[in-house]
Structures are given as structure tokens and as C-alpha cells.
Design an enzyme around this catalytic site. Structure first.
Site, PDB file in Angstrom:
ATOM      1  N   LYS A 150       0.842  -1.206   0.000  1.00 12.79           N
ATOM      2  CA  LYS A 150       0.000   0.000   0.000  1.00 12.79           C
ATOM      3  C   LYS A 150       0.875   1.253   0.000  1.00 12.79           C
ATOM      4  O   LYS A 150       0.599   2.221  -0.712  1.00 12.79           O
ATOM      5  CB  LYS A 150      -0.936  -0.014   1.220  1.00 12.79           C
ATOM      6  CG  LYS A 150      -2.105  -0.987   1.054  1.00 12.79           C
ATOM      7  CD  LYS A 150      -2.871  -1.238   2.350  1.00 12.79           C
ATOM      8  CE  LYS A 150      -3.910  -2.343   2.121  1.00 12.79           C
ATOM      9  NZ  LYS A 150      -4.608  -2.780   3.326  1.00 12.79           N
TER      10      LYS A 150
ATOM     11  N   ASP B 191     -11.140   2.865   3.717  1.00 10.29           N
ATOM     12  CA  ASP B 191     -11.409   1.421   3.622  1.00 10.29           C
ATOM     13  C   ASP B 191     -12.906   1.154   3.403  1.00 10.29           C
ATOM     14  O   ASP B 191     -13.287   0.065   2.977  1.00 10.29           O
ATOM     15  CB  ASP B 191     -11.004   0.738   4.942  1.00 10.29           C
ATOM     16  CG  ASP B 191      -9.743  -0.102   4.820  1.00 10.29           C
ATOM     17  OD1 ASP B 191      -9.440  -0.559   3.701  1.00 10.29           O
ATOM     18  OD2 ASP B 191      -9.083  -0.308   5.851  1.00 10.29           O
TER      19      ASP B 191
ATOM     20  N   GLN C 253      -4.680  -1.511   9.506  1.00  9.12           N
ATOM     21  CA  GLN C 253      -4.611  -2.844   8.905  1.00  9.12           C
ATOM     22  C   GLN C 253      -5.221  -3.889   9.840  1.00  9.12           C
ATOM     23  O   GLN C 253      -4.926  -3.908  11.042  1.00  9.12           O
ATOM     24  CB  GLN C 253      -3.147  -3.187   8.576  1.00  9.12           C
ATOM     25  CG  GLN C 253      -2.955  -4.476   7.814  1.00  9.12           C
ATOM     26  CD  GLN C 253      -3.528  -4.442   6.393  1.00  9.12           C
ATOM     27  OE1 GLN C 253      -3.664  -3.371   5.796  1.00  9.12           O
ATOM     28  NE2 GLN C 253      -3.864  -5.599   5.867  1.00  9.12           N
TER      29      GLN C 253
END
Ligand code: GUN
Length: 282
Positions: A53, A120, A97
Site C-alpha cells: 500500500k 477502507d 490494517q
């Protein structure tokens, strides 16, 4: 093989170029888009995802800030860090995460992220916006799948779409997006009595189960568009999807490979969401 290959890697590359152009335009105005990524603990797979990422951001003109925290970080400390990032005008997207260590309540962590920075698309406000057709961040995997379907020329209105899997991150939002596009949607899951009965009717088949090659060619309607969200290791340790590619590609009209299908698109949509978060800010 008779099916057309839906090349997610190539489409993702094109999206990254577009993101980079828009990111550079923002940077030229003194407003570089910024993504904060928080990794708690030392899960090996998570470390790889996070590294990718950060690398994607670098290549796309997005400034990334990585916070690596030890596994024994307290929930209180993590929430305080998120509060600080929520208040930071240079940060437009925040990603924590998952999975988190067991002593941390992941739901509480996600709900602490400002919905304006929830790139997200996991916050309950983002889920509610999707449910009711209001603007909000879409979860990256289902968002990427919709882009792949568009790219493949799928006619969604009135189509029979079957989603296998009902997770909050993929199955459920995927079904809502297909419904929004006027498909007739069926969701299958671990308790569905006869999955093949449903999959054989599917013009659009989305497999998001997490089990190696459980969808075989005999379960697919000839000409169907098949999107494989799965990322598994088979008994030989080989990377494979939820769909048995070899038999499915003989029946389907179009199909995504694993790797090189949905995975790169998930990564690309995070960049798109971060860029849009930055563009929305005055
Ligand atoms: N862990 C595995 N996939 C994801 C993802 O898309 N977002 C976050 N935050 N964690 C993950």
C-alpha cells in the site's frame, strides 16, 4: 480456454496513472493527498499488504505516513492516535490494517476513524451510506469488482447476479452495489443448501468464499462473467482463487485470473478513495 481474460492488473495500472495525474494537480495547489496507515503487531501477511500500500502511494503521488506499533499497544493508545490523525488536515485517509491483536476491539477502532477519512469503507456510516444509496466511501474490493464488470462490458440491469460469501467487507457490500446497478441479486453462503443450483443461473458470478477452487466449470452458466475474489493456497502451496480457473474458463464468457484480477484492483481503489477524500476537502 474460451473465456476472455479480464485483466485486473492492466486496469489497475491505468487507474494508478489517472490517480497520479489528479494527485499531482492537488499537490501543485499545495494540498498533497495524504494516507495514514497503521500496522499493529508483526503479522507477516499484514506487513506485506502494508508495504504494498505504501509503495502504491509513492508511485501515485500520494503521501503516505506509516505508523508501525508493537503488538502490545493498548487500545487506548491506538484510539488516541486515530483521534490525532482525524484532526490532522494533511491526512485525508486513515487505514488500520486488520486483523488487530485480540486485546483490541477492531469494531471500536474502525468506528473511531472519521467517516470523512474512512478510505477502507468499513465504518458503519460508510456501510449505511451504501445501504441507502448516499455518497460515502465504498469498500475497496467490491468497488474494484464493479470497475472490472464495467470494463468487461457487463450488462447488469436485469441480470442474474450471484454473490458467494456474506462478509461485511466483500459479500454484503458487493450484493448492494449489484442491486444498485439493477441486477437481481442472490447471496449464497456456508449454509446455502445447493450452491450449484444458484451459480448455474448466474449471468454474473462473484466468488468470495476463501476456499481453493470450490467453484468448478460444471457450476457455471455458459457465457457468464466470473469474478474470483478468492486468494488461497492449494495443497501444493500454489496461489489460487475460489474458482477452478481451468474448468471455469472453458465455460465462462469472461473470467478474472488469480493473481492479476481482483487483487490489484482492491489496491487501486484504496488510492482512488484517498484521492477523492483529498479532493472533497476545500
Ligand atoms: N486486511 C486485509 N485486507 C484489508 C483491507 O482491505 N483493509 C484493512 N484495513 N485491513 C485488511
Amino acid at each position: 480456454m474460451t473465456a476472455t481474460l479480464i485483466d485486473g492488473a492492466a486496469l489497475a495500472k491505468r487507474l494508478r496513472v489517472q490517480v497520479a495525474e489528479r494527485a499531482h494537480a492537488l499537490s501543485a495547489k499545495g494540498r498533497p493527498p495524504g494516507l495514514a496507515v497503521i500496522l499493529v503487531g508483526d503479522d507477516a501477511a499484514s506487513a506485506v499488504y502494508v508495504r504494498n500500500k505504501v509503495k502504491d502511494c509513492e508511485e501515485s503521488g500520494i503521501r503516505s505516513v506509516l505508523q508501525r506499533l508493537p503488538a502490545d499497544t493498548s487500545e487506548h493508545d491506538l484510539l488516541a492516535r486515530i483521534d490525532a490523525l482525524n484532526a490532522d488536515p494533511a491526512i485525508h485517509g486513515i487505514l488500520v490494517q486488520l486483523p488487530l491483536p485480540p486485546h483490541i476491539d477492531a469494531r471500536r477502532v474502525i468506528e473511531t476513524i472519521s467517516p470523512d477519512k474512512d478510505v477502507d469503507g468499513f465504518h458503519v456510516a460508510s456501510a449505511g451510506a451504501l445501504m441507502t444509496g448516499q455518497p460515502g466511501f465504498l469498500p475497496c474490493t467490491p468497488y474494484g469488482v464493479m470497475k472490472l464488470l464495467e470494463h468487461a462490458g457487463a450488462k447488469l440491469a436485469g441480470a442474474e447476479a450471484v454473490v458467494i460469501g456474506r462478509s461485511n467487507i466483500v459479500g454484503k457490500p458487493q450484493a448492494l452495489l449489484l442491486l444498485q446497478a439493477d441486477a437481481t441479486v442472490t447471496i449464497c453462503h456456508s449454509r446455502t443448501r445447493d450452491i450449484a443450483f444458484h451459480t448455474r443461473r448466474a449471468d454474473i458470478l462473484i466468488a468470495a468464499v476463501g476456499r481453493a477452487r470450490i467453484i468448478t466449470g460444471d457450476m457455471i452458466k455458459p457465457g457468464a462473467i466470473v469474478i474470483d475474489v478468492g486468494m488461497n493456497r492449494d495443497a501444493d502451496g500454489k496461489l489460487c482463487g475460489d474458482v477452478d480457473f481451468e474448468s471455469a474458463a472453458r465455460v465462462a464468457g469472461a473470467i478474472t485470473p488469480v493473481p492479476g484480477g481482483v487483487g490489484p484492483m482492491t489496491r487501486a481503489m484504496l488510492l482512488v478513495n484517498t484521492l477523492e477524500a483529498a479532493e472533497r476537502r476545500p
